[in-house]
Design an enzyme around this catalytic site. Sequence first.
Site, PDB file in Angstrom:
ATOM      1  CG  ASP A  15       4.907 -43.144 -39.827  1.00 46.02           C
ATOM      2  OD1 ASP A  15       4.646 -42.194 -39.080  1.00 46.02           O
ATOM      3  OD2 ASP A  15       5.600 -44.124 -39.480  1.00 46.02           O
ATOM      4  CD  GLU A 225       9.380 -37.820 -36.462  1.00 45.52           C
ATOM      5  OE1 GLU A 225      10.382 -38.561 -36.378  1.00 45.52           O
ATOM      6  OE2 GLU A 225       8.375 -37.976 -35.740  1.00 45.52           O
TER       7      GLU A 225
HETATM    8  O1  FUB Z   1       6.909 -44.705 -37.414  1.00 44.95           O
HETATM    9  C1  FUB Z   1       8.197 -44.502 -36.889  1.00 44.95           C
HETATM   10  C2  FUB Z   1       8.527 -43.051 -36.848  1.00 44.95           C
HETATM   11  O2  FUB Z   1       7.579 -42.359 -36.053  1.00 44.95           O
HETATM   12  C3  FUB Z   1       8.464 -42.345 -38.172  1.00 44.95           C
HETATM   13  O3  FUB Z   1       9.540 -42.629 -39.001  1.00 44.95           O
HETATM   14  C4  FUB Z   1       8.356 -40.956 -37.703  1.00 44.95           C
HETATM   15  O4  FUB Z   1       8.015 -40.021 -38.687  1.00 44.95           O
HETATM   16  C5  FUB Z   1       7.331 -41.079 -36.609  1.00 44.95           C
HETATM   17  O5  FUB Z   1       6.025 -41.073 -37.122  1.00 44.95           O
END
Ligand code: FUB
Length: 325
Positions: A15, A225
């Site tokens: 991320d 997301e």
């Molecule tokens: O790293 C945890 C979660 O996985 C993140 O918040 C999302 O975007 C995904 O990458």
Amino acid sequence: MADKKPIVTHVFTADPSAHVFNNRLYIYPSHDRETDIQDNDNGDQYDMNDYHVFSMDSVGGEVTDHGVVLSQADIPWVSKQLWAPDAASKNGKYYLYFPARDKDGIFRIGVAEGDKPEGPFKPEPDYIQGTYSIDPATFVDDDGQAYLYFGGLWGGQLQCWASGSFNKSHLGANEPSEGHALGAKVALLNDDMKTLKSDVKDVVILCDKTGEPISASDHERRFFEAAWLHKYNGKYYFSYSTGDTHYLAYGISDSPLGPFTYGGRILEPVLGWTTHHSIAEFKGKWYLFYHDTSLSGRNHLRCVKIREIGYDEQGKIHLMEEQPK
Ligand code: FUB
């Protein structure tokens, strides 16, 4: 597509949120760690409990690990899961934004302040009031106004807030199948960078053909997301992950608040379930910062990579090693 090497191999990172501060490139990633929690659609296996910051003078140059800059143990309101962070700078201070579950298991967005881009960061005692869900991304416009984007479906709980308050019956891998897609959220930040200045609004992505909002059933294009906002040539680019279809996609607007018109894909699926990124200009070139699981072969143990991107005459994004589509 040419294979790229992880930029960090001594710890697992994911991320990546990239920013240039004082002519140096800083990356604010999640710090993945080993766990015996089985993979599930709620993301319980992403059980991280601190953040490191990394920096470099040049892409491809030596990467400095600045060590632990914020730990779960130091954040009073958090129970678990320090997920994807971002950072911003204003008035000579630096701010780390992070999502985590509160003591009731509800994801919220927190903020911590530091004197230097590499931290350490001191957390506020409570989360930012009015925020929820995951994956904060900040954008400071040329006029100094800062924006906070956030949200993520399924384990990120965005669907639980569709009615405006938390509905726990929508927890898990659960989202509307009809109507318009749920949007990411955006709010203006106050000058203190720690409180919201506006209501929380929906980030609307419009179909480039019909001009209608993307529908909830369009899993190849709907927001899932990993929100990110950058500005290129006077236009605002909102990019994101499509989650269960594993693309990085984007839309373009004349305003940081949208609506954004769908522009295409930046990256095809990578190794591993999640895909998450940022985009930044450094020393005259534009880069995509992303992760995959090539270092471990396990969904929750990821590694950050970098690719150069370019823009065609219409402002469409492409990877530099690929022809513009
Ligand atoms: O790293 C945890 C979660 O996985 C993140 O918040 C999302 O975007 C995904 O990458």
